[in-house]
Design an enzyme around this catalytic site. Structure first.
Site, PDB file in Angstrom:
ATOM      1  N   LYS A  12       6.196   4.461 -11.263  1.00 39.59           N
ATOM      2  CA  LYS A  12       5.269   3.661 -10.461  1.00 39.59           C
ATOM      3  C   LYS A  12       5.335   2.246 -11.023  1.00 39.59           C
ATOM      4  O   LYS A  12       4.542   1.857 -11.886  1.00 39.59           O
ATOM      5  CB  LYS A  12       3.866   4.259 -10.577  1.00 39.59           C
ATOM      6  CG  LYS A  12       2.924   3.859  -9.478  1.00 39.59           C
ATOM      7  CD  LYS A  12       1.695   4.753  -9.473  1.00 39.59           C
ATOM      8  CE  LYS A  12       0.585   4.187  -8.618  1.00 39.59           C
ATOM      9  NZ  LYS A  12       0.876   4.133  -7.191  1.00 39.59           N
TER      10      LYS A  12
HETATM   11  N1  PPE Z   1       3.286   7.282  -2.607  1.00 40.95           N
HETATM   12  C1  PPE Z   1       3.168   5.971  -2.947  1.00 40.95           C
HETATM   13  C2  PPE Z   1       4.260   5.045  -2.584  1.00 40.95           C
HETATM   14  C3  PPE Z   1       2.023   5.539  -3.621  1.00 40.95           C
HETATM   15  O1  PPE Z   1       1.910   4.245  -3.953  1.00 40.95           O
HETATM   16  C4  PPE Z   1       0.992   6.449  -3.932  1.00 40.95           C
HETATM   17  C5  PPE Z   1      -0.249   5.987  -4.632  1.00 40.95           C
HETATM   18  C6  PPE Z   1       1.158   7.810  -3.567  1.00 40.95           C
HETATM   19  C7  PPE Z   1       2.335   8.180  -2.923  1.00 40.95           C
HETATM   20  C8  PPE Z   1       0.145   8.849  -3.927  1.00 40.95           C
HETATM   21  O2  PPE Z   1       0.115   9.080  -5.323  1.00 40.95           O
HETATM   22  P1  PPE Z   1      -1.200   9.565  -6.091  1.00 40.95           P
HETATM   23  O3  PPE Z   1      -2.165   8.413  -6.068  1.00 40.95           O
HETATM   24  O4  PPE Z   1      -0.731   9.897  -7.439  1.00 40.95           O
HETATM   25  O5  PPE Z   1      -1.739  10.728  -5.348  1.00 40.95           O
HETATM   26  N2  PPE Z   1      -0.683   4.670  -4.313  1.00 40.95           N
HETATM   27  C9  PPE Z   1      -1.640   4.005  -5.169  1.00 40.95           C
HETATM   28  C10 PPE Z   1      -1.687   2.503  -4.919  1.00 40.95           C
HETATM   29  C11 PPE Z   1      -2.173   2.058  -3.597  1.00 40.95           C
HETATM   30  C12 PPE Z   1      -2.310   0.564  -3.513  1.00 40.95           C
HETATM   31  O6  PPE Z   1      -2.400   0.047  -2.385  1.00 40.95           O
HETATM   32  O7  PPE Z   1      -2.384  -0.127  -4.553  1.00 40.95           O
HETATM   33  C13 PPE Z   1      -3.007   4.653  -5.090  1.00 40.95           C
HETATM   34  O8  PPE Z   1      -3.297   5.397  -4.160  1.00 40.95           O
HETATM   35  O9  PPE Z   1      -3.809   4.409  -5.992  1.00 40.95           O
END
Ligand code: PPE
Length: 308
Positions: free
Chosen positions: A159
């Site tokens: 990330k």
């Molecule tokens: N895919 C992506 C590309 C992504 O950024 C997130 C989280 C997820 C899947 C889901 O991952 P998880 O949060 O571990 O369930 N995106 C983060 C950032 C969003 C933002 O706009 O900044 C979040 O949800 O915190």
């Protein structure tokens, strides 16, 4: 969306005023996207604020940093304490938590190895990611014409801040075209994830989500939802999906820390199922939000209580 400011931010070992949590314009991360971050939520419970899956989020943060050869100068325990400290200092009950580890100021040029590593942890109240009524009424999404970065260009297991410029292109395209969110295909044409969410479909009461190997982030909410759905008796498979699988689904929803469980009611102008939140999505939301409030014994270990 506008940020609701809190009072303090944890910066390199101490709390500083919100306005003083700055980086220099010539920091490496500003120019080359060399940062890694997490998005975490704390929820209000009867025992005060509790952080959802703190351990897993911090493990992913350290894995992301390792991939980019960034040595985080604090232990996992120290960062855990810092998260609790900053939530307490800001007096927040439910909040979003954003740790970011970045290459700071010192040298220019792509080589990051001589730049210092700075660590910030911010917390602030953040409501529903895709709009106030999205959790109930669902969102309209578009399959992006931009492809998801491939695993051997920018590995989706990390990330990293710079990787998000890919999602930025897709998000802009979807918003300009009048949709709420984008979903990207990989170079093979399989579904990956949204600009900030993983995706699931439901068909004949079976759940399917793309495998991590398709190039999506290994979402922590995705993992929680797989577990909750199986515990509720649903079959869940991780399988490649093509765009028509979304069109033909009975239900479709996003998962993510910010997005939580957000129903998708339309894909590329085609109604998904009945065109509104479906019963399985609703059931999963109920189970998910009960667990975040500490109401489910089986998932008690997923919460870290801030004041205990
Ligand atoms: N895919 C992506 C590309 C992504 O950024 C997130 C989280 C997820 C899947 C889901 O991952 P998880 O949060 O571990 O369930 N995106 C983060 C950032 C969003 C933002 O706009 O900044 C979040 O949800 O915190």
């Amino acid at each position: 969306m506008p940020i609701t400011e809190a009072e303090k931010i944890w910066k390199d070992g101490a709390l500083v005023d919100w306005a003083d949590a700055n980086v220099h314009v010539l920091s490496h991360a500003v120019h080359y996207g060399s940062g890694v971050f997490e998005g975490i939520r704390a929820y209000a419970t009867e025992r005060g604020p509790a952080v959802w899956h703190l351990d897993e989020h911090l493990k992913r943060l350290f894995r992301s940093a390792k991939l980019y050869h960034m040595d985080i100068p604090y232990s996992v325990e120290a960062i855990t304490d810092a998260v609790r400290e900053v939530i307490r200092a800001n007096g927040l009950d439910a909040c979003y938590i954003r740790p970011v580890v970045l290459r700071g100021y010192g040298e220019m040029g792509v080589n990051p190895l001589n730049a210092p590593v700075n660590v910030f942890i911010a917390t602030w109240p953040w409501g529903a990611y895709l709009g106030e009524d999205a959790l109930e009424n669902g969102v309209r999404i578009k399959i992006s014409s931009w492809r998801r970065n491939t695993q051997n260009a920018l590995p989706s297991s990390a990330k990293a801040t710079g990787q998000y410029i890919n999602g930025v292109l897709a998000k802009i395209e979807s918003l300009k075209a009048g949709y709420d969110e984008a979903v990207m295909l990989n170079e093979q044409g399989y579904i990956t994830d949204g600009s900030g969410e993983n995706l699931f479909i439901v068909r004949d009461s079976r759940l399917t989500t793309p495998p991590i190997s398709a190039g999506c982030l290994d979402g922590i909410t995705r993992g929680s939802v797989i577990r909750i759905a199986r515990d509720l008796g649903y079959e869940v498979t991780e399988e490649n999906l093509v765009r028509t699988d979304l069109y033909n689904a009975d239900e479709c929803f996003f998962t993510g820390t910010a997005a939580e469980i957000t129903p998708v009611r339309e894909v590329d102008d085609r109604a998904v199922g009945e065109g509104h939140r479906g019963p399985v999505t609703k059931e999963l939301q109920g189970a998910f939000f009960a667990a975040t409030k500490g109401e489910t014994e089986a998932y008690a270990s997923w919460l870290t209580y801030v004041n205990e």
